[in-house]
Design a protein around this motif. Structure first.
Motif, short mmCIF file in Angstrom:
data_model
loop_
_atom_site.label_atom_id
_atom_site.label_comp_id
_atom_site.label_asym_id
_atom_site.label_seq_id
_atom_site.Cartn_x
_atom_site.Cartn_y
_atom_site.Cartn_z
N HIS A 208 0.86 -1.08 0.04
CA HIS A 208 -0.02 0.02 -0.26
C HIS A 208 0.92 1.19 0.22
O HIS A 208 1.93 1.31 0.59
CB HIS A 208 -0.98 0.21 1.22
N GLY A 209 0.61 2.35 -0.57
CA GLY A 209 1.40 3.40 -0.84
C GLY A 209 1.88 3.54 -2.13
O GLY A 209 1.31 3.00 -3.01
N GLN A 210 2.66 4.43 -2.42
CA GLN A 210 3.29 4.74 -3.60
C GLN A 210 4.64 3.85 -3.70
O GLN A 210 5.54 4.21 -2.98
CB GLN A 210 3.85 6.29 -3.74
N ASP A 230 9.11 5.86 -10.51
CA ASP A 230 7.64 5.53 -10.11
C ASP A 230 7.31 4.15 -10.67
O ASP A 230 7.47 4.13 -11.70
CB ASP A 230 6.59 6.67 -10.09
N SER A 231 6.95 3.51 -9.70
CA SER A 231 6.15 1.96 -10.43
C SER A 231 4.87 1.96 -9.96
O SER A 231 4.48 1.92 -8.80
CB SER A 231 7.09 0.92 -9.47
N ILE A 232 4.01 2.18 -11.19
CA ILE A 232 2.57 2.17 -10.94
C ILE A 232 2.07 0.87 -11.26
O ILE A 232 2.34 0.23 -12.38
CB ILE A 232 2.08 3.07 -11.97
N ILE A 250 7.46 11.38 -6.18
CA ILE A 250 7.80 11.34 -4.64
C ILE A 250 8.61 12.43 -3.97
O ILE A 250 9.63 12.90 -4.53
CB ILE A 250 8.37 9.96 -4.16
N PRO A 251 8.23 13.24 -2.87
CA PRO A 251 8.78 14.40 -2.55
C PRO A 251 10.21 14.02 -2.21
O PRO A 251 10.49 12.98 -1.67
CB PRO A 251 8.09 14.62 -1.04
N TYR A 281 8.44 1.14 -0.94
CA TYR A 281 7.02 1.79 -0.82
C TYR A 281 7.04 2.84 0.12
O TYR A 281 7.69 2.90 1.07
CB TYR A 281 6.03 0.74 -0.25
N TRP A 282 6.23 3.98 -0.23
CA TRP A 282 5.96 5.10 0.90
C TRP A 282 4.50 5.28 1.09
O TRP A 282 3.79 5.46 0.32
CB TRP A 282 6.37 6.39 0.11
#
Length: 428
Positions: A208-210, A230-232, A250-251, A281-282
């Motif tokens: 869960h998360g980004q 990013d992995s979507i 992501i920041p 994951y973030w």
């Protein structure tokens, strides 16, 4: 001219390397082609290893570097080959501490325990496999060595566990047998020697998360991360990758934390003089990061993304490190602000009745600028004939796209899907 031996060479990646500014300094040699390494149902690692050593040792000129951008068995075998010829490379043990999923988690628990899920090893061939698992449902179950989420299952109850075990027992040999051959070259601790390639790891859910991947390297003990992708994901369990997109959204403070955790871990296992990519994951709600896994190579999936955005494929970094040189890499010098690799998937088996011709593909890429299309299917095949797919989908094509916004990337991908004459007939 430096003689560079490419283990598992394919024309797409060779063309990216030949397009580098420094390519005139290199003479590329194919140390096995991709088809010899990856397209069979099994990996002939003993033949590949002994054959590679024979070719390298009999080469009449200097062998200046051995490189590879593929996962198992190439990434696992590279340090052994480099070591035998005295070439720069991470140690074999450091590579195994990343690639053996259970050994990697044990090392992570020792160094960075707050960033990993609960886990345990599982022998799927023992009758008491359920009693071995110390986690509550749901959890992920996967072999200690596999690629592309092959034989990875989200397990939510006893019946799903039983189905996963049955499937793993049938198919785990294709990775376990060759992995065990390579493990013999390492001085393994007793707790790792007891968990060979025929074992699995169960892990708590952190999907869960980004999700993102840091691309970096260690050179002479100093770590550098030069890009975050990013992995979507898509699908019922979020188990299948939809696209990789660069640069990450992501920041930067979160990315900096990921870099610090990565440095702690790789320093602790003495990983040096090699590239890596590491997945995190973030969780935005808790602002916590979780380490998913580490790969001891560049991600070839990201190469066109770096070329589109930064102006150069990160094959350059792989080559510099293999030659014992400090990498120098551009930043935001490419033609586009954004780039993505789209994985065109379908979730049901089908017969491939028609695929586009090379001319049809070329016409589409010329009309829709900044695109590159790679088909993974051929006319007459079933999707279930594809090798090493995840447990929930079939990847039928890859589309690399460059654009100046995320919206432009998505629109171009939609246009490619509409234009490509690909005919799939569902199997009842």
């Amino acid at each position: 001219m430096k003689n560079i031996f490419v283990f598992g060479a394919d024309e797409f990646n060779l063309s990216l390397m030949r397009s580098l500014d420094s390519a005139h300094e290199y003479c590329f040699h194919e140390l096995y082609q991709y088809s010899e390494v990856k397209t069979g149902k099994e990996f002939p690692v003993e033949t590949l290893y002994e054959g590679a050593l024979a070719r390298l040792n009999s080469y009449p000129d200097s062998v200046d570097a051995i490189v590879g951008y593929l996962d198992f068995p190439v990434s696992t075998m590279l340090p052994l080959l480099c070591q035998s010829l005295g070439l720069p490379s991470p140690s074999f043990e450091a590579v195994l501490k990343c690639e053996h999923k259970y050994w990697s988690r044990l090392e992570q628990r020792r160094v960075i325990p707050e960033y990993i899920p609960n886990f345990c090893s599982v022998d799927p061939f023992k009758d008491d496999y359920r009693q071995q698992i110390t986690l509550d449902y749901p959890f992920w179950l996967k072999p200690v060595k596999a690629v592309l989420s092959h034989l990875g299952f989200m397990v939510r109850d006893d019946s799903e566990l039983e189905m996963a075990i049955i499937e793993i027992r049938k198919k785990i040999y294709c990775f376990a047998k060759p992995f065990n051959y390579l493990l013999q070259f390492a001085d393994l601790p007793d707790e790792i020697a007891a968990v060979d390639g025929y074992h699995c790891i169960a892990e708590g859910i952190i999907s869960h998360g980004q999700q993102c991947t840091l691309e970096g390297y260690v050179f002479d003990g100093k770590l550098c991360v030069y890009g975050t992708v990013d992995s979507i994901r898509e699908g019922e369990h979020g188990s299948s990758f939809s696209r990789y997109q660069y640069p990450s959204s992501i920041p930067q403070p979160i990315q900096d934390k990921m870099i610090a955790v990565t440095e702690r871990f790789l320093t602790a296992i003495d990983f040096d003089n090699g590239p890596f990519n590491i997945e995190y994951y973030w969780d935005k709600d808790s602002d916590h990061i979780w380490l998913l896994e580490i790969n001891t190579r560049i991600s070839k999936s990201h190469s066109p993304l770096f070329r589109n955005v930064d102006g150069k494929s990160h094959h350059q970094i792989m080559l510099d490190l293999a030659l014992g040189k400090q990498p120098i890499f551009p930043h935001r010098k490419g033609l586009y602000r954004y780039s993505a690799k789209f994985m065109w998937r379908t979730h049901a088996d089908a017969q491939v009745n028609r695929v586009p011709t090379e001319q049809e593909i070329q016409a589409i890429t010329q009309r829709i600028g900044g695109t590159d299309i790679q088909l993974h299917v051929r006319e007459g095949m079933r999707l279930s004939d594809l090798n090493y797919q995840d447990s929930y989908s079939y990847e039928i094509a890859t589309v690399f796209i460059g654009g100046d916004s995320e919206q432009e990337l998505l629109q171009k991908y939609h246009d490619v899907q509409q234009a490509l004459p690909l005919e799939l007939v569902p199997l009842l």
